[in-house]
Structure formats: C-alpha cells, structure tokens
Design an enzyme around this catalytic site. Structure first.
Site, mmCIF file in Angstrom:
data_model
loop_
_atom_site.group_PDB
_atom_site.id
_atom_site.type_symbol
_atom_site.label_atom_id
_atom_site.label_comp_id
_atom_site.label_asym_id
_atom_site.label_seq_id
_atom_site.Cartn_x
_atom_site.Cartn_y
_atom_site.Cartn_z
ATOM 1 N N ASP A 335 0.894 -1.262 -0.079
ATOM 2 C CA ASP A 335 -0.028 0.088 -0.036
ATOM 3 C C ASP A 335 0.862 1.361 -0.091
ATOM 4 O OD1 ASP A 335 -2.325 1.625 -0.132
ATOM 5 O OD2 ASP A 335 -2.571 1.528 2.379
ATOM 6 N N GLU A 338 2.306 2.783 2.904
ATOM 7 C CA GLU A 338 3.332 2.617 3.803
ATOM 8 C C GLU A 338 4.902 2.953 3.286
ATOM 9 O OE1 GLU A 338 3.248 0.245 6.511
ATOM 10 O OE2 GLU A 338 1.011 0.926 6.293
ATOM 11 N N ASP A 370 -2.575 -3.676 4.240
ATOM 12 C CA ASP A 370 -1.394 -2.908 3.948
ATOM 13 C C ASP A 370 -0.224 -3.842 3.101
ATOM 14 O OD1 ASP A 370 -1.860 -0.913 5.798
ATOM 15 O OD2 ASP A 370 -1.015 -2.038 7.302
#
Length: 570
Positions: A335, A338, A370
């Site tokens: 993601d 991140e 994530d």
C-alpha cells in the site's frame, strides 16, 4: 368582412451591424474548420465571436481586441496573420471595416450564421426558409441510434441477448457484462488506449444519461430500459440483416463460380476489361473484410453455424480464464501509505530492505490491508507499442495488516481497530494476518496500559481467528515479507489458478491448500479492490450493521447475528 388586423404600437429598433465584419468572418471560418475536425477550439472561437459581435467600436488591428473577453494571444495572432495576408492581396489602403462586394453581409443566413445567437441552429433556420414559414416550426426529434463500431452497441446487444434467454435474471453485473461484451467490441473495456485515459466502458455513462440503461443496487446491476430495449431490438435486427446480406453475397459468388466452371475451360470472354476484373475482386474481398464484431449466429437444431460462432467458441475456451503453471509470477503489493507520509525515513527503510532482499514488489493503492500478493500474468511486449499490455492479476488468499504499538493504541481509542478487523474478515481473502511491531520498550509509554494492548493482540488471534506475527522493528517486518513471498512463490508454482467472481460465486469454498488440489479459485485484483472501498454507497442493512457496531461490546459477529433476524431498523 374580415376583422381588421390589430395595430402594433411602437417601432422596431434596427439591430446595428458589427463594425468589424472581416474579423467576424475570419473567426467564423476558424470555428467551422475546428468543428469539421472535431476540435474543442470551436467553442473558444464561438465565445470570441459572441464578444466581438457585442463590441460597438471598430478595431484597427487584432491587438486591440485583447481588451475583449475570450480573446487571447493565440486568436489575436491568427487574426493578425489573416489581416496581413488581406493587405497583401488587396493593398494596404483597403478598408477593413466593410466586406468585399462578393462576400455576404454578416447578418444574413448565407454567411454561416454570424449573428451571436448561439441557441439558434443554422440548419433549423435554413429549414424555415425552405418551408416558407408554413406551420411546422418544430424540430423533429432525432432518434438515438448509435453508429456501428461504437462501444455502446456491444453493451446494448449483450444485455438484450441476455434478456432473451429463458429464465434470465434481467440484469448483469459489471464484470459479467464486460466479459460477455468484450468479444463484440474492438476496444478494451478495462485497459485504455495509448495516450488516453478512457476505456470502452466509459460509454456506459452516456447510455445512462440517454435513459437507455439503468444502474441499480450495490454491487451495480445493469439492465435495459424500455427505450434501450427498443433500440437494442433495432440493432439486433440490423446485425441479422447484415449477416443475411453477407451470406447472400457468398451464395451469389458461389453460384457465379459454378456457372463459370460449367462454361468449360475452352470458353474465353474477350469482352471484359481489366476494370471489370478489379470490381469482381473487390466484391469477393468485401465479405471477408467485414468487421467480425457482429452478433454470433445462432446455431440451428443440428448446431451448424459459420465462422463467427467459431470465434465465439474460442472466446469461451475453458482455459481462457485460467493461469497455467509458469504463465504467471507472484508479486508483493505494498500500500502506498506504507511508503509515504509520517516518518519518511522509517517507511523508506522498508522499501530499501525489500529491494536489498530481491523481492519483486509493486506499490499501489490498497483499499483494505497493507500488504497482499497477486499472481500476475506474464505478457510479452507487442512490437510497435510503447507499453506492454497489462496482464491479468489474481489475488492470493493472504493479506497483512501491519500495526506498530503506537498505531495499535491509537486505533483502539478512536475505534478503527474493530472496523479494520471487520473489513479484513469481509474482504473475501481467507488468510488475514496481523503483523505487530513491538517497538521495544516504547509500549510502556502509551496512552493505554501495556496489558490492554497485549490483551487486544491475543483477542485478535484467539477470538477473531487472525494469524498474529510479532516482530521487533521494520527490518524484521521486511524479512517476514521476504520469507512469505518466497514461500508463496514455491507454493503456487505448480498450480493452475482460476478466476472466480465474488459477485456471482460468493465467498464459499473450502481451503484448497489443505486439500492439495492443483487448482486455486481466486478473485481478480480489480474486483477485490473495488469491493473493499471504505466509503462506497451502502445499503440500509450495511448502515444498520455499522450503527450496531458502535455499541460498546457489540462485535461484528454479534451484529451479523442480529441482522439475520432484523435486516433493517424498521
């Protein structure tokens, strides 16, 4: 005696003519050229024409027109060039505030409607002049019939043919409609053309605006309106007529060939010219060069059909929706949150560690989670194209939500913790993982006691059924992602992956990895990410579930149990 006509009081004020007819004529020519080429600059020229028509003073050159609205450097430069050319052709002393004798005055209809009335249609004005003002001043409503080759035609035909199937549900989902209509369309419904951001699916909004298509429910369901059904019937009849005409031409050519063969090899026609032979060759080539995106012919009782049905059979090949072993690669999706924002140094350290470990990863927007892994199809680049075509992507059943202890503390306080777990369990992936970074002794200085945080982690593993992995820092997180990527690459290297639709098949199905079957049924990444949108349109049932989860002690499972008996608040 006929009644006398009423006397009209007052007088009609004469409309003053434009004092700059040459500039007005040149702008009109520029507008018409742009309109013929389909350029959007025609609207800029039209605005300039309106401004110039309202200006009551004569202009000596185009630079003076900059004070007018909608006159920029480009338009003034073009008018100056035309003015210099006009002086070279007619002399520098030629007046520019009157038109030449051969040019019509700017207020008449034959000067291409130079009057600033934008609402009046020039074609409608000509029609009135021809009709002599006799009773029918109304415009005839133009029938909405798309040209052949547009993307709207395959969509209408696909929905119409699906509605004619006995026992059909009367609507189609987006993924289903795109898959069925793709073999009827030359352009892709998912990938835009080079240099454009629009796909063939963009035409659906036009169909909805024209009241030919209706979009309901969530996930979206598409069905035809009464007007759309009537138009689709006409399109289907036109396709059938085209197909019958092509078959008739083929039969005529076959009969002509048989007659020529019966004439014998000794008979030679010396009256025919080369032009006739070329015409015959063109006639023979035309049926073969017809577009193939036509309605697939319906087979008779014996199942005999022509070439278009062969292409339909190949498009419905059972292996068309599968990824065979060796035809795909495992990619880690990260993601973008991140890698950006917050502590930039710490997030860049994760990217550097993944690059140092040789992990094949891709940064993109994930609506839930994530980290996750996709099986991306290997596609060879096409000669002559700048970019390689995009391959299909299927999402593996593993998704990771990464939490630092400080982030875990904040999410528990503001309620994000329960919501994220609920969305992870409803996303359609069967193996959710919680990656918790301990951060050393920093947990002792949080807003919540350390015991509360540890209890929340244990509840996530025991009660919610998540797999919890504890690490110490970012480097260990990158190491865990590296090991998982290599493990999944080895696990799926000899497996045939099939694409399933969550809209049609649901989330059912047992764990294929424990069964040891060579095929895995996975969702496409596009469908997964679209279904995980947080702020999408929600039904009353979904809003009621979110309201129930705001009650202290009411988890997602308890809210689901309540919804089984009471689907709405009423």
């Amino acid at each position: 005696m006929p009644a006398p006509e009423p006397v009209r009081l007052g007088r009609k004020r004469a409309v003053p003519s434009c004092p700059n007819p040459l500039f007005l004529r040149w702008l009109t020519e520029l507008r018409d050229e742009a309109r013929e080429k389909g350029l959007k600059t025609q609207y800029s020229y039209q605005k300039a024409i309106s401004s110039l028509s309202k200006y009551p003073l004569p202009l000596q050159n185009a630079k003076e027109a900059k004070i007018l609205q909608n006159f920029g450097d480009g338009i003034c430069k073009l008018l100056d060039e035309k003015l210099q050319q006009y002086y070279r052709e007619n002399g520098s002393d030629t007046p520019i505030h009157s038109l030449p004798e051969e040019a019509p005055p700017p207020g008449r209809q034959d000067n291409n409607s130079l009057a600033p009335s934008r609402k009046k249609n020039a074609a409608g004005g000509e029609g009135k002049d021809r009709g002599g003002g006799g009773g029918g001043g109304r415009k005839k409503k133009r029938s909405t019939c798309p040209r052949r080759g547009l993307a709207v035609t395959p969509i209408l035909l696909t929905l119409y043919r699906q509605s004619q199937i006995p026992g059909s549900k009367g609507y189609m989902f987006k993924m289903e409609l795109q898959a069925e209509a793709q073999h009827l369309c030359d352009k892709s419904f998912t990938a835009p053309d080079l240099g454009s951001k629009y796909t063939a699916w963009s035409s659906v909004s036009t169909l909805i605006q024209k009241n030919l298509l209706v979009k309901t429910h969530n996930p979206a369901r598409y069905s035809l309106t009464e007007e759309g059904l009537a138009l689709a019937e006409r399109l289907e009849a036109a396709e059938q007529a085209t197909k019958d005409g092509a078959e008739g031409e083929r039969e005529e050519l076959r009969s002509e060939g048989e007659e020529e063969e019966e004439g014998g090899p000794g008979v030679v026609d010396l009256t025919g010219s080369d032009d006739d032979e070329e015409e015959e060759e063109e006639v023979r080539v035309q049926p073969a060069e017809r577009p193939t995106c036509v309605a697939p012919p319906r087979s008779d009782g014996d199942g005999v059909s022509g070439k278009p049905q062969i292409s339909q059979a190949t498009s419905r090949n059972p292996n068309a929706g599968c990824l065979l072993p060796g035809s795909y690669e495992i990619i880690l999706c990260v993601d973008f949150i991140e890698t950006t924002g917050g502590s930039h140094h710490r997030k860049q350290e994760l990217v550097k560690e993944l690059q140092r470990n040789g992990v094949n990863f891709d940064v993109r927007k994930l609506n839930v989670g994530d980290f996750l892994w996709v099986a991306r199809e290997k596609v060879a680049p096409v000669p002559g194209q700048l970019r390689a075509p995009t391959g299909r992507e299927l999402v593996l059943d593993y998704i990771i939500e990464r939490k630092r202890m400080d982030d875990l503390c904040g999410s528990i306080i503001d309620g994000r913790f329960r919501e994220q777990k609920f969305r992870l369990k409803r996303c359609g992936l069967r193996r959710p993982v919680y990656l918790v970074e301990e951060c050393g002794k920093a947990a002792a200085h949080m807003s919540l006691p350390e015991a509360t945080l540890q209890q929340a982690i244990v509840n996530t593993q025991v009660v919610d059924g998540f797999f919890v992995k504890r690490v110490q820092d970012v480097r260990e997180s990158a190491a865990y992602l590296t090991v998982m990527t290599r493990y999944l690459t080895k696990l799926y290297q000899n497996r045939t992956l099939t694409c399933r639709s969550r809209e049609l098949d649901g989330d059912g199905g047992s764990d294929e990895e424990e069964r040891g079957t060579p095929s895995c049924s996975l969702m496409s990444f596009a469908e997964f990410n679209h279904g995980a949108i947080k702020n999408k349109c929600q039904t009353v049932r979904e809003v009621f579930a979110r309201q129930l989860m705001q009650i202290s002690g009411l988890s997602g499972d308890k809210a689901a149990a309540i919804l089984e008996h009471y689907s709405t608040p009423h």
